[in-house]
Design an enzyme around this catalytic site. Structure first.
Site, PDB file in Angstrom:
ATOM      1  N   ARG A   1       0.794  -1.231   0.000  1.00  0.00           N
ATOM      2  CA  ARG A   1       0.000   0.000   0.000  1.00  0.00           C
ATOM      3  C   ARG A   1       0.825   1.279   0.000  1.00  0.00           C
ATOM      4  NH1 ARG A   1      -4.238  -1.070   4.658  1.00  0.00           N
ATOM      5  NH2 ARG A   1      -2.244  -1.626   5.551  1.00  0.00           N
TER       6      ARG A   1
ATOM      7  N   ASP B   1      -3.510  -2.365  -2.956  1.00  0.00           N
ATOM      8  CA  ASP B   1      -4.086  -2.862  -1.708  1.00  0.00           C
ATOM      9  C   ASP B   1      -4.621  -4.275  -1.962  1.00  0.00           C
ATOM     10  OD1 ASP B   1      -5.750  -3.410   0.467  1.00  0.00           O
ATOM     11  OD2 ASP B   1      -6.201  -1.268   0.763  1.00  0.00           O
ATOM     12  N   ILE B   2      -4.176  -5.216  -1.170  1.00  0.00           N
ATOM     13  CA  ILE B   2      -4.595  -6.610  -1.379  1.00  0.00           C
ATOM     14  C   ILE B   2      -6.115  -6.758  -1.264  1.00  0.00           C
ATOM     15  CG2 ILE B   2      -4.487  -8.925  -0.335  1.00  0.00           C
ATOM     16  CD1 ILE B   2      -1.532  -8.480   0.072  1.00  0.00           C
TER      17      ILE B   2
ATOM     18  N   ASP C   1       9.254 -23.150   4.630  1.00  0.00           N
ATOM     19  CA  ASP C   1       9.693 -23.271   6.017  1.00  0.00           C
ATOM     20  C   ASP C   1      11.194 -23.036   5.949  1.00  0.00           C
ATOM     21  OD1 ASP C   1      10.872 -24.323   8.407  1.00  0.00           O
ATOM     22  OD2 ASP C   1       8.945 -25.249   8.841  1.00  0.00           O
ATOM     23  N   HIS C   2      11.648 -21.895   6.465  1.00  0.00           N
ATOM     24  CA  HIS C   2      13.041 -21.518   6.204  1.00  0.00           C
ATOM     25  C   HIS C   2      14.037 -22.497   6.818  1.00  0.00           C
ATOM     26  CE1 HIS C   2      12.862 -19.522  10.163  1.00  0.00           C
ATOM     27  NE2 HIS C   2      14.172 -19.543  10.158  1.00  0.00           N
TER      28      HIS C   2
ATOM     29  N   GLU D   1      16.523 -20.742  21.856  1.00  0.00           N
ATOM     30  CA  GLU D   1      16.760 -19.350  21.467  1.00  0.00           C
ATOM     31  C   GLU D   1      17.045 -18.549  22.719  1.00  0.00           C
ATOM     32  OE1 GLU D   1      14.464 -17.841  17.865  1.00  0.00           O
ATOM     33  OE2 GLU D   1      12.983 -18.983  18.981  1.00  0.00           O
TER      34      GLU D   1
ATOM     35  N   ASP E   1       4.323 -21.506  16.794  1.00  0.00           N
ATOM     36  CA  ASP E   1       5.445 -20.721  16.285  1.00  0.00           C
ATOM     37  C   ASP E   1       6.609 -21.604  15.826  1.00  0.00           C
ATOM     38  OD1 ASP E   1       6.626 -18.121  15.812  1.00  0.00           O
ATOM     39  OD2 ASP E   1       8.006 -18.587  17.453  1.00  0.00           O
TER      40      ASP E   1
ATOM     41  N   HIS F   1       8.936 -25.808  12.179  1.00  0.00           N
ATOM     42  CA  HIS F   1      10.380 -26.054  12.122  1.00  0.00           C
ATOM     43  C   HIS F   1      10.796 -27.376  12.776  1.00  0.00           C
ATOM     44  CE1 HIS F   1      10.219 -22.023  10.791  1.00  0.00           C
ATOM     45  NE2 HIS F   1      10.320 -21.424  11.956  1.00  0.00           N
TER      46      HIS F   1
ATOM     47  N   LYS G   1      12.066 -19.881  24.153  1.00  0.00           N
ATOM     48  CA  LYS G   1      12.683 -18.552  24.118  1.00  0.00           C
ATOM     49  C   LYS G   1      13.367 -18.350  25.469  1.00  0.00           C
ATOM     50  CE  LYS G   1      10.465 -16.977  20.335  1.00  0.00           C
ATOM     51  NZ  LYS G   1      11.171 -16.875  19.061  1.00  0.00           N
TER      52      LYS G   1
HETATM   53  C1  BG6 Z   1      10.439 -18.085  13.181  1.00  0.00           C
HETATM   54  C2  BG6 Z   1       9.714 -17.901  14.483  1.00  0.00           C
HETATM   55  O1  BG6 Z   1       9.679 -18.854  12.289  1.00  0.00           O
HETATM   56  O2  BG6 Z   1      11.670 -18.750  13.435  1.00  0.00           O
HETATM   57  C3  BG6 Z   1      10.558 -17.098  15.457  1.00  0.00           C
HETATM   58  O3  BG6 Z   1       8.496 -17.210  14.235  1.00  0.00           O
HETATM   59  C4  BG6 Z   1      11.907 -17.744  15.622  1.00  0.00           C
HETATM   60  O4  BG6 Z   1       9.910 -16.965  16.715  1.00  0.00           O
HETATM   61  C5  BG6 Z   1      12.549 -18.033  14.271  1.00  0.00           C
HETATM   62  O5  BG6 Z   1      12.720 -16.871  16.375  1.00  0.00           O
HETATM   63  C6  BG6 Z   1      13.800 -18.852  14.438  1.00  0.00           C
HETATM   64  O6  BG6 Z   1      14.496 -18.917  13.236  1.00  0.00           O
HETATM   65  P1  BG6 Z   1      16.075 -19.082  13.206  1.00  0.00           P
HETATM   66  O7  BG6 Z   1      16.400 -19.263  11.757  1.00  0.00           O
HETATM   67  O8  BG6 Z   1      16.647 -17.831  13.785  1.00  0.00           O
HETATM   68  O9  BG6 Z   1      16.376 -20.269  14.045  1.00  0.00           O
END
Ligand code: BG6
Length: 484
Positions: free
Chosen positions: A43, A85-86, A176-177, A215, A234, A239, A329
């Site tokens: 936007r 705008d979506i 999913d990274h 983390e 989360d 992950h 966390k």
């Molecule tokens: C994200 C979560 O998908 O992954 C975060 O929403 C988390 O809460 C993060 O901190 C962790 O990713 P990485 O690559 O830093 O381990």
């Protein structure tokens, strides 16, 4: 064929922190397909030049020492912006015209990337479909969708239905990274590119598996989102379960998207359901002290910021081998480790230097930081009879390959551009992951058991997590990165 990478949510954080730096680095390494252009849609009323100028600054910050202004300027010529705008269908007509103008009616592969808040997924998908933007007659059309993919099984199913109303499954790339991390992919190579590990990768030799994603950070500015999500939504549903699947899957018949994903899904389908009784005995949940003070967190929030869960996979390979998942966390350090804990030798001939600490072989896959692996084994202490002591063999990516390890988005964005979905989740995979997590979320909500345990930041979660493990005759591998 030319490629167009369209980012929805172009003015957002993910775009400037991850997507553009990854595309820039791919350009710098000459990995992007020839004639790749980037189009941003959001936007904020930027011009092309204003968006480029803002991205130049953020990329200089997030691409690190690899940022070269001359290389950036060349790349930036291929970056365009289309305000929209979506929520407004007519803005998709504008986008369609803009894309046609840029592509000059040459068939092009397009990747649409949904880097927006999840509530915009469905309208974006619908408008893309309604405006013929998913139609593949003028080149491939792919859609990349970020997590969270739904908030439970019902919403994930609904999202899949919406997706399939506009796109075919082969066009959808659920990201999913964690799957883009080098060490996670290396686990596939370790298991299936070698002969020595696979024969022992089963219940005959492995006592249990521990997967820890610790983390050090607290929830910070994301407290509002986090309080509605919690640790299961989360981290675990996505992950950690991805790490379990890669660790436990059978060898696929080919390294291609569907054979790989078929094997991954089977792991989830083989999991013993988390019944309310099992949630009581097989899970520990915690919340770090101080969590309630974050802005955006409900005063009496019961959201868990730590979880430890025991999972069982009912198949020949893993019968009787628990998979322990643990994430939180505000833990002692940032480390992601997969620990394969082997059984003790069937008959002890020798004494260790300290029998109380006698440890069986262990393989530690350190996903991050300092990617690598460490194999723990017993050795003879010199000049001390047949006394044993545990020692290790290391493999460190940094030492072996020099140079920096690419951010996971580089690999994943390139795969999406090239049409390789092996490292992306399929519809049935995300649904199976939610099917496993739904009863856990329900049991944690109502009647709210097991108890939510407090823990001090800077530790390994609630103390009860350790006593729970010890009660099972096991110990968490509480070591901050083994490789430094
Ligand atoms: C994200 C979560 O998908 O992954 C975060 O929403 C988390 O809460 C993060 O901190 C962790 O990713 P990485 O690559 O830093 O381990």
């Amino acid at each position: 064929m030319p490629h167009t990478f369209v980012i929805f949510g172009a003015s957002g954080d993910l775009t400037s922190r991850k997507l553009i730096p990854a595309l820039y680095n791919l350009h710098r390494k000459k990995r992007l397909p020839a004639e790749t252009r980037v189009v941003g849609f959001s936007r904020t009323p930027y011009t092309h030049e204003a968006w480029r100028a803002e991205l130049a600054e953020s990329t200089a910050k997030f691409a690190g020492p690899e940022f070269d202004p001359a290389v950036w300027n060349a790349f930036a010529q291929q970056i365009y912006y289309c305000p929209g705008d979506i929520g407004h269908g007519e803005d998709f007509s504008k986008l369609k015209d803009e894309l046609a103008k840029l592509e000059g009616n040459t068939p092009s592969t397009r990747v649409y990337y949904l880097s927006t808040a999840p509530r915009f997924y469905e309208p974006a998908i619908k408008h893309l479909g309604d405006h013929g933007l998913a139609d593949e007659s003028q080149g491939k059309r792919r859609l990349v969708i970020e997590k969270p993919f739904g908030t439970d099984l019902a919403t994930a199913k609904q999202l899949n239905i919406s997706l399939h109303n506009s796109f075919a499954e082969h066009q959808v790339y659920r990201i999913d990274h964690y799957l883009g991390k080098e060490t996670v992919q290396n686990l596939l190579v370790l298991r299936f590119g070698n002969t020595i590990f696979e024969p022992i990768w089963n219940r005959n030799y492995i006592d249990h598996v521990q997967i820890t994603v610790a983390e050090e950070v607290e929830v910070g500015k994301r407290a509002g989102y986090y309080d509605t999500a919690g640790v299961v939504r989360d981290m675990i549903q996505n992950h950690l379960l991805q790490l379990v699947m890669i660790t436990a899957m059978e060898a696929p018949v080919r390294y291609a998207a569907d054979p790989v994903r078929d094997e991954k899904v089977k792991v989830l389908l083989g999991m013993k359901p988390l019944t309310p009784e099992r949630v009581q005995t097989d899970t520990v949940r915690g919340q770090y002290q101080g969590y309630l003070a974050h802005e955006g967190v409900a005063a009496n929030s019961q959201t868990a910021t730590f979880a430890a869960i025991k999972l069982w996979i009912d198949n020949w390979r893993w019968q009787g081998v628990p998979f322990y998942l643990r994430t939180g966390k505000a833990m002692s350090c940032r480390t992601t480790q997969i620990v394969i804990q082997f059984r003790e030798p069937p008959h002890m001939l020798f004494t260790s230097s300290n029998r109380a600490n006698a440890e069986a072989n262990r393989l530690v896959v350190q996903v991050q930081p300092n990617e690598g692996m460490q194999l723990h084994f017993q050795t003879k202490v010199p000049d001390a009879g047949m006394k044993m002591r545990q020692t290790d063999l290391d493999f460190s990516y940094q030492r072996e390959f020099k140079g920096s390890i690419p951010d996971s988005y580089q690999r994943l964005l390139l795969d999406a551009l090239e049409g390789d979905a092996s490292l992306f989740a399929r519809a049935d995979e995300v649904e199976a992951a939610w099917a496993l997590c739904d009863p856990l979320l329900a049991a944690w909500n109502d009647p709210g058991l097991p108890k939510l345990l407090p823990y001090d930041p800077g530790h390994w979660g609630p103390l009860e997590s350790s006593t729970w493990m010890e009660a099972q005759g096991r110990q968490w591998f509480d070591t901050c990165p083994v490789l430094r």
